[in-house]
Motif scaffolding. Sequence first.
Motif, short mmCIF file in Angstrom:
data_model
loop_
_atom_site.label_atom_id
_atom_site.label_comp_id
_atom_site.label_asym_id
_atom_site.label_seq_id
_atom_site.Cartn_x
_atom_site.Cartn_y
_atom_site.Cartn_z
N SER A 51 0.84 -1.21 0.00
CA SER A 51 0.00 0.00 0.00
C SER A 51 0.87 1.25 0.00
CB SER A 51 -0.92 0.02 1.22
OG SER A 51 -1.63 -1.18 1.31
N ALA B 116 2.37 1.59 -3.39
CA ALA B 116 1.33 2.05 -4.33
C ALA B 116 1.12 3.55 -4.19
CB ALA B 116 0.03 1.30 -4.07
N THR C 49 1.88 6.25 -7.05
CA THR C 49 0.82 7.14 -7.53
C THR C 49 1.30 8.58 -7.53
OG1 THR C 49 -0.79 5.60 -6.60
CG2 THR C 49 -1.60 7.78 -7.22
N LEU D 53 -9.80 3.04 -2.33
CA LEU D 53 -9.50 2.10 -3.42
C LEU D 53 -10.16 2.55 -4.72
CD1 LEU D 53 -9.86 -1.29 -1.52
CD2 LEU D 53 -7.76 -0.40 -2.54
N TYR E 185 -8.18 5.34 -6.07
CA TYR E 185 -6.93 4.80 -6.62
C TYR E 185 -7.16 4.24 -8.02
CZ TYR E 185 -2.72 1.86 -6.89
OH TYR E 185 -1.54 1.28 -7.27
N VAL E 186 -8.17 3.38 -8.13
CA VAL E 186 -8.46 2.74 -9.43
C VAL E 186 -8.90 3.79 -10.45
CG1 VAL E 186 -10.00 1.13 -10.59
CG2 VAL E 186 -8.96 0.49 -8.43
N TYR F 271 -5.98 5.69 -11.95
CA TYR F 271 -5.24 4.97 -12.99
C TYR F 271 -6.05 4.81 -14.27
CZ TYR F 271 -1.19 4.24 -10.12
OH TYR F 271 -0.06 4.47 -9.37
N SER G 246 -11.19 -5.07 -15.77
CA SER G 246 -11.30 -4.75 -14.34
C SER G 246 -12.71 -5.06 -13.83
CB SER G 246 -10.99 -3.27 -14.08
OG SER G 246 -9.70 -2.97 -14.54
N GLY H 17 -9.92 -4.32 -3.94
CA GLY H 17 -8.49 -4.53 -3.70
C GLY H 17 -7.88 -5.37 -4.81
N ALA I 29 -7.32 -3.11 -7.61
CA ALA I 29 -6.18 -2.24 -7.28
C ALA I 29 -4.85 -2.98 -7.51
CB ALA I 29 -6.28 -1.75 -5.84
N VAL J 18 -1.52 -1.72 -9.56
CA VAL J 18 -0.25 -1.61 -8.85
C VAL J 18 0.93 -1.97 -9.76
CG1 VAL J 18 0.95 -3.28 -7.36
CG2 VAL J 18 -0.66 -1.68 -6.38
#
Lengths: 253, 457
Positions: free
Chosen positions: A112, A115, A119, B111, B114-115, B118, B199, B217, B220, B224
């Motif tokens: 994490s 990551a 980012t 999360l 985050y996704v 990207y 995804s 997750g 994610a 990563v």
Amino acid sequence: MSHLDRSKRNQNFFEVLCVISSILVFLIIFAIIKRISLKHVLTECLNAFYSYRHNLIFVDTFAGINVNLLILFLIITISFLLAPLRKGRKNEDFKPTPGLTASCFTALTILSILAFIQTVNFTRYLYSQSQAVRNKTTDEKKALIFGDSYTFARFCKKRLPGRHNALLITDIDLHTTTGANTHIALAYHLFPITIQYNPRQRLIMPDYVWDDPSASPIEALVVFQKKNPEASVPGNFNIIGRFGSENLLAVRK
Amino acid sequence: MSTVFNTSIAMFIPLGIGLSLILIIFRKSRLGPSLSLALAYGLGLGVLTLWMVFLTIVDIPFTVMTTGLPILAAMFTPAYICRKKTGLGTLLFIKQMPNDKRPLDLIVLLLLAYVTFYMMYVFWTALNIPVHVWDEIERVAFKAKIFYTQRSIMQLKYLPHPSYPVLIELAVTWLTLNLQSWNDQVIKIIIPFFFLFYSIIHFSFLKNFTNTRWALGGVALLAVSPLLIHHATMLYVDLPLMFYNCSAIILLLIWDMRKEDSYLFLASLFAGLASFTKVEGAFYFIIYFILLIFLLSDNTTYPLKKKVRSFVKFAIPCLTIFLFFFLYKAHAEITLVERAGYDFSLENLNRLPVIIEAFIRNLFLSGNWSIVWLILILSIVHIERIIKIKQVRLLLLCLLLYFGILFVIFLMTPIYYWISYDKAYGVLARLILHFYPISALLIILLNCPLSAKNATS
């Protein structure tokens, strides 16, 4: 939320704090041993985890050791610290193995953090790219990326529109990787003026073919990055355009 | 503005074709709208590009009218009839599972952010940076440009790697037909959509086992990997192959869970389309068939006759798609297979240390996958989870088979050259990408809290 769930959540949070604290302690000890500032170490960490543009992404080394190996060392070390906290913690799914579950938990926590660092770097990269291409048309972007391989090809297509069979004359060594990249970019942007034959690929794979055997005779000469380009043009061709001092386009009379 | 409109139409038609087929295939059951859309994208593009090969065979040039519209029109009526019978399913994107106590907590939001970041990164980069990398140009874009100019694939035998499948090249050609002029940026939009829709499939599969947090997750874990993100911005065929390959595996596992032949048929179509995307897709048939044999042999409810029928139901569609393009190449006198030499000599055992080193460097000592493979190794110590959940065992089996195939290929064929010299590991990384999501699935399934149904199974 039940008391058990709250207790589990609190313990997880505490363990995450332990992992982060352990990493910070490790970095501080490393900075002291190497006699460099903590800020420098943190900056190196921030820069170590990204590479955007390759099919193989190398990681940096930290004191000569591959960063991923250092991360593995961290995981094992922190797992030993966390294992006593997990001892006796019941889990319905599998038998309590504090060291092993601690290592999984530690690894996921470190992932994490990585990551997050990644980012941050991707955001910086995205920003720099957006600044580089801001207000640029597709044409301008291609000129920026390819240089003469695009601009000269564009020049040739304007002077000689339509489909033509051409011969490439150049001083570039087309058997090297760089030469082959230049050749493919030029061929791609020149199309429908065709200069497809790729010497490097034919060297690697003798059965590599990219020439239509029924093609018509050579109608044009594309002279690209050649010293004294006029000397390469035989008498039965007319020069119809010059682009800089090393590039020109000639057509059959 | 017209570029946006034309691109939308170009994407809408294969989606429409795919959705119509999904409605027909799943006429006896319901599939959620997001999963339907995700599967429809791959299916629709595949059918459209196979149709384009057919058009070349019957000497009809590619146009928007001859390519997309006939299939869409042919599918519309049966799809409409099927839609009336079964409905489209729930409109909710995230169904609240019984074990989702608080589906939208802080971690889920993080999360999701985050996704989403990207996804935005991938779409922006693909649409703003023109094609510029070697394989983008030589392997895909140049071929597609020639197909677009010629309005057929007749020139294929004179192009680089003529034996290679052409799904992505034809998809780019289709897109350009709608744009009516070549655009080095917009043509890349096909690839980020593969990432987005895979995804969704990945998430939907994990939701069968655990809550929203862990399923997200799993998504994610895809993001990563810097290598996966890099490939999602480029016109390479490895990410589309990842889409078809992993979706075929997931669909086979869902078929085993739900015992509905619609999933089996769709898995077969995806397996066939994997072989039409890249040469390696044909090699992966071995894995699909081995997995299917395991699933059938483990099944105690089916009689032998039904097992044989299921095997045939899977084999026929995927082999038909593979043979369709293979026979076209034979008919058009195109090289059937490149780099096909193999060598069983004992001397090849000298290659073992180099191959093992290449794998270790790529999986654990490079930045391609962050530390995901390391976490997978650590997670495998949850032996009881492996014993308890059949899908975990099967995914592990698939993973071992994928590595096994690569090992054998490097050991016995000239492809060894591509990992035998310094810094040559880029080829291996792209091959691993084809099945990388299986590692993400395994990590989640080995570590997550199970839903009540799976905890007691």
